[in-house]
Design a protein around this motif. Structure first.
Motif, PDB file in Angstrom:
ATOM      1  N   GLN A 195     -44.220  13.578  23.539  1.00  0.00           N
ATOM      2  CA  GLN A 195     -43.222  12.531  23.252  1.00  0.00           C
ATOM      3  C   GLN A 195     -42.148  12.521  24.117  1.00  0.00           C
ATOM      4  OE1 GLN A 195     -41.757  13.328  19.311  1.00  0.00           O
ATOM      5  NE2 GLN A 195     -43.388  14.143  18.206  1.00  0.00           N
ATOM      6  N   ILE A 196     -41.860  13.454  24.861  1.00  0.00           N
ATOM      7  CA  ILE A 196     -40.723  13.530  25.801  1.00  0.00           C
ATOM      8  C   ILE A 196     -41.076  12.635  26.815  1.00  0.00           C
ATOM      9  CG2 ILE A 196     -41.245  15.502  26.902  1.00  0.00           C
ATOM     10  CD1 ILE A 196     -38.374  16.273  27.377  1.00  0.00           C
ATOM     11  N   PHE A 206     -35.578   9.720  23.437  1.00  0.00           N
ATOM     12  CA  PHE A 206     -36.181  10.843  23.032  1.00  0.00           C
ATOM     13  C   PHE A 206     -35.061  11.758  22.763  1.00  0.00           C
ATOM     14  CE2 PHE A 206     -37.265  15.302  23.517  1.00  0.00           C
ATOM     15  CZ  PHE A 206     -38.273  15.509  22.383  1.00  0.00           C
ATOM     16  N   HIS A 207     -34.680  12.064  21.645  1.00  0.00           N
ATOM     17  CA  HIS A 207     -33.699  12.967  21.168  1.00  0.00           C
ATOM     18  C   HIS A 207     -34.053  14.187  20.174  1.00  0.00           C
ATOM     19  CE1 HIS A 207     -30.802   9.255  21.500  1.00  0.00           C
ATOM     20  NE2 HIS A 207     -31.231   9.597  22.562  1.00  0.00           N
ATOM     21  N   ARG A 261     -36.761  11.632  37.463  1.00  0.00           N
ATOM     22  CA  ARG A 261     -37.169  11.228  38.902  1.00  0.00           C
ATOM     23  C   ARG A 261     -37.855   9.778  38.788  1.00  0.00           C
ATOM     24  NH1 ARG A 261     -39.140  17.122  41.147  1.00  0.00           N
ATOM     25  NH2 ARG A 261     -37.213  18.363  40.595  1.00  0.00           N
ATOM     26  N   HIS A 262     -39.016   9.902  37.794  1.00  0.00           N
ATOM     27  CA  HIS A 262     -39.642   8.638  37.574  1.00  0.00           C
ATOM     28  C   HIS A 262     -39.101   7.537  36.661  1.00  0.00           C
ATOM     29  CE1 HIS A 262     -43.370  11.016  39.231  1.00  0.00           C
ATOM     30  NE2 HIS A 262     -42.831  11.910  38.642  1.00  0.00           N
ATOM     31  N   LEU A 263     -38.232   7.957  35.904  1.00  0.00           N
ATOM     32  CA  LEU A 263     -37.618   6.969  34.993  1.00  0.00           C
ATOM     33  C   LEU A 263     -35.939   7.304  34.793  1.00  0.00           C
ATOM     34  CD1 LEU A 263     -40.376   6.996  32.185  1.00  0.00           C
ATOM     35  CD2 LEU A 263     -40.103   5.202  33.977  1.00  0.00           C
ATOM     36  N   PRO A 264     -35.401   6.928  35.896  1.00  0.00           N
ATOM     37  CA  PRO A 264     -33.931   7.215  35.918  1.00  0.00           C
ATOM     38  C   PRO A 264     -33.174   6.890  34.743  1.00  0.00           C
ATOM     39  CG  PRO A 264     -34.771   6.012  37.883  1.00  0.00           C
ATOM     40  CD  PRO A 264     -35.767   6.062  37.073  1.00  0.00           C
ATOM     41  N   ASP A 265     -33.480   5.901  33.927  1.00  0.00           N
ATOM     42  CA  ASP A 265     -32.873   5.456  32.885  1.00  0.00           C
ATOM     43  C   ASP A 265     -33.368   6.001  31.608  1.00  0.00           C
ATOM     44  OD1 ASP A 265     -31.309   3.873  34.481  1.00  0.00           O
ATOM     45  OD2 ASP A 265     -32.887   2.122  34.578  1.00  0.00           O
ATOM     46  N   ALA A 266     -34.113   6.752  31.719  1.00  0.00           N
ATOM     47  CA  ALA A 266     -34.821   7.577  30.336  1.00  0.00           C
ATOM     48  C   ALA A 266     -33.610   8.164  29.555  1.00  0.00           C
ATOM     49  CB  ALA A 266     -35.907   8.539  30.879  1.00  0.00           C
ATOM     50  N   ASP A 267     -33.837   7.743  28.212  1.00  0.00           N
ATOM     51  CA  ASP A 267     -32.697   8.210  27.344  1.00  0.00           C
ATOM     52  C   ASP A 267     -33.357   9.355  26.685  1.00  0.00           C
ATOM     53  OD1 ASP A 267     -31.019   8.632  25.157  1.00  0.00           O
ATOM     54  OD2 ASP A 267     -31.352   6.676  24.154  1.00  0.00           O
ATOM     55  N   ILE A 268     -32.835  10.544  27.390  1.00  0.00           N
ATOM     56  CA  ILE A 268     -33.336  11.883  26.985  1.00  0.00           C
ATOM     57  C   ILE A 268     -32.237  12.838  26.494  1.00  0.00           C
ATOM     58  CG2 ILE A 268     -34.968  13.841  27.273  1.00  0.00           C
ATOM     59  CD1 ILE A 268     -36.165  12.247  29.368  1.00  0.00           C
TER      60      ILE A 268
END
Length: 321
Positions: A195-196, A206-207, A261-268
């Motif tokens: 999921q992450i 992903f929270h 590094r691959h998805l700088p805007d990822a909301d994690i």
């Protein structure tokens, strides 16, 4: 080698099918339902036989007709649905395994690979747990907690009985925490490691409220498939049970760091603490994989960096394939 892969369109089964194709074989995929989602790129190089492992006559017919020499038994009833349906879980995961073993005996199959799970060890405590994570060996005590894990251990015992008393060459592989394409959809909330990666790759957040400090042994499914392939072909084995993992402890925060590094805007967002799967017992460990290294020639090909990168690439391939 003519290999039959039960559950060959599943999460690990699909990568195993792909590995055998890559090695020049044409595997036979045996599954209850036809779901090509994870094998679209190899459809021209596999044979698909629809059938249930509980349908013993059908299983026998496929093994006989296809002249099967090796079986990878990856079909199983998993996840939350397994927990909610204990009787059916035991029926599929134990009786189904007995059917596979007996069919192998009747038709002289050269080797059966049984895919087991880390849950057979049960609670991981003391020096093998946080914070020391001493490498967990195959002879560690087995105390499964969940019905799925108990059924998997029974399947191990059945396989080793057929190995010792019925003339069937059986190899048991216990996988660490697996991750790879399809696990989120197929394994539900237990697929947190997937999921992450899959949520941000799809533009979703992903929270997780806690568990970011918990180390565990994460194995990419292509390395799971490598272990299975090597277990099929390795000669003169001294043991018949092997841990298959990375042998390295990492955290979800490590996964998030690499993913960004691959998805700088990822909301994690991952909170601190342990037990990211919110289990009623501590199931986290780092495997001792020295036995697999020595006897199978197994060496993980994907560290966390390479696994995340290939995961994202595979998602794109499957999406566009």
């Amino acid at each position: 080698m003519k290999v039959l892969i039960t559950g060959g369109m599943g999460v690990i089964g699909a990568e195993t099918s792909r590995k055998f194709v890559k090695e020049g074989h044409r595997p036979i995929i045996y599954a209850r339902h036809r779901d090509e989602t994870l094998i679209r790129d190899i459809l021209d190089n596999v044979d698909i036989e629809l059938g249930d492992i509980l349908d013993f006559p059908r299983l026998l017919d496929v093994i006989k007709t296809r002249k099967v020499t090796h079986i990878v038994h990856a079909a199983a009833f998993v996840g939350a649905v397994s927990q909610a349906n204990p009787a059916f879980s035991v029926q599929v995961n134990v009786t189904g395994t007995m059917n596979v073993l007996e069919a192998a005996r009747l038709f002289g199959v050269r080797r059966v690979i049984y895919t087991s799970a880390k849950g057979i060890y049960g609670a991981i405590l003391g020096e093998y747990a946080h914070p020391t994570y001493k490498p967990l060996p195959e002879d560690h005590p087995k105390n499964p907690v969940r019905i799925y894990d108990a059924a998997k251990l029974m399947g191990e015992h059945a396989g080793l009985y057929y190995q010792a008393s019925m003339g069937v060459d059986v190899v048991v592989l216990r996988f660490a925490t697996t991750y790879g394409p399809g696990k989120t959809a197929r394994h539900g909330k237990m697929g947190i490691t997937s999921q992450i990666i899959e949520n941000p790759a799809s533009g979703l957040p992903f929270h997780l409220p806690g568990g970011g400090d918990q180390k565990d042994d994460f194995i990419y499914n292509k390395d799971s498939a490598l272990g299975i392939y090597l277990a099929c072909v390795a000669p003169n084995l001294q043991h018949h049970v092997f841990n298959i993992g990375s042998g390295v402890g990492v955290t979800l925060n490590d996964v998030a760091r690499i993913l960004r590094r691959h998805l700088p805007d990822a909301d994690i967002e991952i909170g601190p603490g342990l037990n990211f799967m919110s289990l009623p017992f501590s199931a986290y460990s780092v495997y001792d994989i020295s036995r697999a290294e020595q006897e199978l020639g197994y060496k993980p090909q994907y560290d966390l960096e390479e696994g995340v990168a290939d995961y994202l690439e595979s998602l794109n391939r499957l999406k566009n394939g």
